[in-house]
Design a protein around this motif. Structure first.
Motif, PDB file in Angstrom:
ATOM      1  N   ASN A   4       0.832  -1.192   0.000  1.00  0.00           N
ATOM      2  CA  ASN A   4       0.000   0.000   0.000  1.00  0.00           C
ATOM      3  C   ASN A   4       0.869   1.246   0.000  1.00  0.00           C
ATOM      4  N   VAL A   5       0.824   1.989  -1.102  1.00  0.00           N
ATOM      5  CA  VAL A   5       1.671   3.177  -1.237  1.00  0.00           C
ATOM      6  C   VAL A   5       1.278   4.241  -0.219  1.00  0.00           C
ATOM      7  N   GLY A   6      -0.035   4.380   0.015  1.00  0.00           N
ATOM      8  CA  GLY A   6      -0.493   5.382   0.970  1.00  0.00           C
ATOM      9  C   GLY A   6       0.041   5.122   2.371  1.00  0.00           C
ATOM     10  N   LYS A   7      -0.010   3.862   2.813  1.00  0.00           N
ATOM     11  CA  LYS A   7       0.499   3.535   4.147  1.00  0.00           C
ATOM     12  C   LYS A   7       2.006   3.757   4.234  1.00  0.00           C
ATOM     13  N   THR A   8       2.731   3.394   3.185  1.00  0.00           N
ATOM     14  CA  THR A   8       4.172   3.610   3.175  1.00  0.00           C
ATOM     15  C   THR A   8       4.489   5.098   3.202  1.00  0.00           C
ATOM     16  N   PHE A   9       3.721   5.881   2.457  1.00  0.00           N
ATOM     17  CA  PHE A   9       3.914   7.330   2.449  1.00  0.00           C
ATOM     18  C   PHE A   9       3.698   7.902   3.849  1.00  0.00           C
ATOM     19  N   VAL A  10       2.628   7.484   4.492  1.00  0.00           N
ATOM     20  CA  VAL A  10       2.345   7.975   5.846  1.00  0.00           C
ATOM     21  C   VAL A  10       3.482   7.611   6.796  1.00  0.00           C
ATOM     22  N   LYS A  11       4.005   6.389   6.657  1.00  0.00           N
ATOM     23  CA  LYS A  11       5.102   5.948   7.526  1.00  0.00           C
ATOM     24  C   LYS A  11       6.336   6.824   7.328  1.00  0.00           C
ATOM     25  N   TYR A  12       6.771   6.968   6.083  1.00  0.00           N
ATOM     26  CA  TYR A  12       7.989   7.720   5.811  1.00  0.00           C
ATOM     27  C   TYR A  12       7.817   9.195   6.160  1.00  0.00           C
ATOM     28  N   VAL A  13       6.708   9.778   5.722  1.00  0.00           N
ATOM     29  CA  VAL A  13       6.516  11.213   5.921  1.00  0.00           C
ATOM     30  C   VAL A  13       6.288  11.535   7.394  1.00  0.00           C
ATOM     31  N   SER A  14       5.494  10.737   8.082  1.00  0.00           N
ATOM     32  CA  SER A  14       5.219  11.025   9.493  1.00  0.00           C
ATOM     33  C   SER A  14       6.491  10.967  10.324  1.00  0.00           C
ATOM     34  N   LEU A  15       7.335   9.973  10.057  1.00  0.00           N
ATOM     35  CA  LEU A  15       8.592   9.878  10.803  1.00  0.00           C
ATOM     36  C   LEU A  15       9.488  11.074  10.513  1.00  0.00           C
ATOM     37  N   ASN A  16       9.547  11.487   9.258  1.00  0.00           N
ATOM     38  CA  ASN A  16      10.371  12.645   8.921  1.00  0.00           C
ATOM     39  C   ASN A  16       9.791  13.930   9.477  1.00  0.00           C
ATOM     40  N   ILE A  17       8.462  14.044   9.479  1.00  0.00           N
ATOM     41  CA  ILE A  17       7.843  15.235  10.062  1.00  0.00           C
ATOM     42  C   ILE A  17       8.141  15.312  11.558  1.00  0.00           C
ATOM     43  N   ILE A  18       8.073  14.165  12.238  1.00  0.00           N
ATOM     44  CA  ILE A  18       8.391  14.155  13.667  1.00  0.00           C
ATOM     45  C   ILE A  18       9.818  14.650  13.892  1.00  0.00           C
ATOM     46  N   GLY A  19      10.730  14.126  13.075  1.00  0.00           N
ATOM     47  CA  GLY A  19      12.121  14.551  13.202  1.00  0.00           C
ATOM     48  C   GLY A  19      12.298  16.030  12.923  1.00  0.00           C
ATOM     49  N   MET A  20      11.633  16.535  11.885  1.00  0.00           N
ATOM     50  CA  MET A  20      11.792  17.932  11.524  1.00  0.00           C
ATOM     51  C   MET A  20      11.059  18.860  12.498  1.00  0.00           C
ATOM     52  N   ILE A  21       9.937  18.406  13.054  1.00  0.00           N
ATOM     53  CA  ILE A  21       9.269  19.206  14.081  1.00  0.00           C
ATOM     54  C   ILE A  21      10.164  19.324  15.301  1.00  0.00           C
ATOM     55  N   THR A  22      10.824  18.215  15.632  1.00  0.00           N
ATOM     56  CA  THR A  22      11.783  18.260  16.731  1.00  0.00           C
ATOM     57  C   THR A  22      12.880  19.274  16.427  1.00  0.00           C
ATOM     58  N   ALA A  23      13.313  19.304  15.157  1.00  0.00           N
ATOM     59  CA  ALA A  23      14.341  20.270  14.749  1.00  0.00           C
ATOM     60  C   ALA A  23      13.840  21.694  14.907  1.00  0.00           C
ATOM     61  N   SER A  24      12.619  21.948  14.463  1.00  0.00           N
ATOM     62  CA  SER A  24      12.075  23.301  14.570  1.00  0.00           C
ATOM     63  C   SER A  24      11.845  23.681  16.026  1.00  0.00           C
ATOM     64  N   ALA A  25      11.465  22.700  16.846  1.00  0.00           N
ATOM     65  CA  ALA A  25      11.309  22.975  18.274  1.00  0.00           C
ATOM     66  C   ALA A  25      12.638  23.384  18.882  1.00  0.00           C
ATOM     67  N   LEU A  26      13.720  22.753  18.392  1.00  0.00           N
ATOM     68  CA  LEU A  26      15.049  23.120  18.862  1.00  0.00           C
ATOM     69  C   LEU A  26      15.351  24.579  18.532  1.00  0.00           C
ATOM     70  N   VAL A  27      15.111  24.978  17.288  1.00  0.00           N
ATOM     71  CA  VAL A  27      15.354  26.367  16.885  1.00  0.00           C
ATOM     72  C   VAL A  27      14.505  27.316  17.738  1.00  0.00           C
ATOM     73  N   PHE A  28      13.256  26.928  17.943  1.00  0.00           N
ATOM     74  CA  PHE A  28      12.329  27.732  18.728  1.00  0.00           C
ATOM     75  C   PHE A  28      12.843  27.897  20.167  1.00  0.00           C
ATOM     76  N   ILE A  29      13.245  26.787  20.768  1.00  0.00           N
ATOM     77  CA  ILE A  29      13.712  26.838  22.155  1.00  0.00           C
ATOM     78  C   ILE A  29      15.059  27.539  22.250  1.00  0.00           C
ATOM     79  N   ASP A  30      15.933  27.319  21.257  1.00  0.00           N
ATOM     80  CA  ASP A  30      17.186  28.083  21.199  1.00  0.00           C
ATOM     81  C   ASP A  30      16.902  29.577  21.266  1.00  0.00           C
ATOM     82  N   ALA A  31      15.928  30.016  20.454  1.00  0.00           N
ATOM     83  CA  ALA A  31      15.593  31.438  20.403  1.00  0.00           C
ATOM     84  C   ALA A  31      15.079  31.928  21.758  1.00  0.00           C
ATOM     85  N   ILE A  32      14.301  31.086  22.452  1.00  0.00           N
ATOM     86  CA  ILE A  32      13.804  31.472  23.774  1.00  0.00           C
ATOM     87  C   ILE A  32      14.964  31.645  24.753  1.00  0.00           C
TER      88      ILE A  32
END
Length: 445
Positions: A4-32
């Motif tokens: 299922n391409v949709g399920k694979t897409f959700v798996k890959y994208v969700s994991l990368n989004i989690i990682g990148m949100i963590t990255a943006s949270a780092l920038v945000f907290i750095d700024a604080i």
């Protein structure tokens, strides 16, 4: 990547989004942290040092995404030794490029800070950050390059864990270095650099225990390096031009408003980092799938992945635009830790008004970013390079013109005004490449 391409897409994208949100949270907290320690001056320093990190990050990303895409495409057709030659060449090139950055950081931090726009008052903070970050650039670049290969090796969860290690360690070290030890921007640079060493160590452990990629003999190195650069160039150029764009915005705000304008832009750009993180997470999660289906000549699933990426990006953009319009003042106040009440009120008004205008552009920016990654991974790197160059650098002249005509409002409005036609150009490029793929694959999408 079958099934299922949709399920694979959700798996890959969700994991990368989690990682990148963590990255943006780092920038945000750095700024604080920096805002607590230095107030508006800290926000100014963050904005001025952004181009430095863009260069280091962009180089690592270029070699990782370029080499990783070729690795994934060759592994899809069981050319394992050729795939590993791309891995070997990417890592060696990464180390070679890092050497001059270390030299610049150790010997020329002050002149670099002056070029970035730092005045005599803020230059010690900017130069301290530049010196440390460039000295540790080999580890930072290796981390981002290796993280891309891990993701292209079919283990996006490992890449996400490494991101969490990087950003959690960075946050903890920021508290120690900036708040407890009062090292200010030097502490921020140390936190980022040491955290990269921890995350790199985790990926090296995974490499030794579980990864399929390994060092191999490299033949026709020039041709392979050109392929790596051509695929990774959009990401690299995008980061370099993004840094130049930040530099241009800083200079213009300095001319119109002084350091307070740069601080306001620092708040808006920090908030915008969260949105960019989502877009990059979607694009990076899509890229291994696009490379795989392109290598397999599976046009139907290839364009399913593209459709999912664009729709997901637009959906997130709409949510963030709504959030900024509804909660602008609370979001700005989190980053505005200036103790002078008059200065704090002026900074809040500038940042809030700017954010409401600036964020409208994200509904278009996500389309262009997804298109750029897709084109780079599927045999159209020149078109991807054009989009990346325009999205990250083309706005500079446009912004200067609007700043001349419309003042501060024109500066903020330049971003959404520029992104709309760029998104339309992206869709035009996708249509042209779609026809090319139909001829190449001998199938109908």
């Amino acid at each position: 990547m079958g099934g299922n391409v949709g399920k694979t897409f959700v798996k890959y994208v969700s994991l990368n989004i989690i990682g990148m949100i963590t990255a943006s949270a780092l920038v945000f907290i750095d700024a604080i942290f920096i805002s607590i320690a230095l107030g508006a001056d800290g926000l100014t320093a963050i904005s001025l040092t952004a181009p430095i990190f863009s260069i280091v990050f962009g180089l690592g990303l270029m070699l990782g995404e370029g080499g990783g895409s070729k690795y994934a495409a060759n592994m899809a057709v069981e050319k394992e030794e050729k795939a590993n030659a791309f891995f070997t060449l990417s890592i060696k090139t990464c180390l070679m490029i890092a050497v001059p950055l270390v030299v610049i950081g150790l010997l020329f931090a002050e002149p670099l800070s002056m070029f970035l726009g730092a005045d005599a008052y803020i230059m010690p903070e900017v130069s301290a950050y530049a010196r440390v970050l460039l000295a540790f650039s080999p580890a930072i670049m290796l981390y981002y390059a290796l993280e891309s290969f891990v993701r292209n090796d079919g283990t996006p969860g490992t890449a996400t864990i490494s991101s969490v290690i990087l950003y959690a360690t960075n946050i903890a070290l920021n508290y120690v270095f900036i708040i407890l030890l009062d090292l200010r921007m030097l502490g921020s640079g140390l936190a980022t650099s040491i955290a990269a060493l921890f995350a790199l160590g985790y990926l090296l452990y995974h490499w030794r225990k579980k990864a399929r990629f390994h060092f191999a003999a490299v033949f026709a190195a020039g041709k392979k390096r050109a392929a790596i650069f051509s695929i990774g160039a959009p990401s690299f150029l995008g980061n370099i031009l993004f840094g130049l764009t930040i530099l241009a915005f800083n200079w213009v705000f300095l001319q119109h408003l002084g350091n307070i304008g740069v601080a306001a832009f620092g708040i808006v750009s920090t908030l915008a980092t969260v949105v960019f993180a989502i877009f990059i997470g979607i694009a990076q999660g899509m890229q291994p799938m696009a490379s795989h289906f392109y290598g397999k000549r599976d046009a139907e699933n290839l364009y399913k992945v593209l459709k999912y990426a664009i729709l997901t990006g637009v959906g997130f953009a709409i949510l963030f635009i709504a959030a900024v319009f509804l909660f602008t003042e609370p979001l700005v106040s989190v980053l505005n830790q200036e103790q002078d009440m008059v200065l704090a009120a002026e900074l809040a008004a500038l940042a809030a008004g700017g954010a409401r205008i600036y964020f409208i552009g994200f509904v278009f920016a996500g389309i262009t970013l997804a298109s750029t990654y897709f084109l780079a991974a599927t045999g159209a790197p020149k078109r991807a390079l054009v989009l990346s160059a325009l999205q990250n650098g083309g706005i500079i002249l446009f912004m200067l013109a609007l700043a001349y005509q419309g003042g501060v409002t024109g500066i903020w409005a330049s971003y959404p005004t520029f992104e709309l036609p760029l998104a339309l150009l992206s869709l035009f490029f996708l249509a042209r490449v779609h026809r090319m793929h139909r001829r190449l694959f001998f199938t109908t999408c």
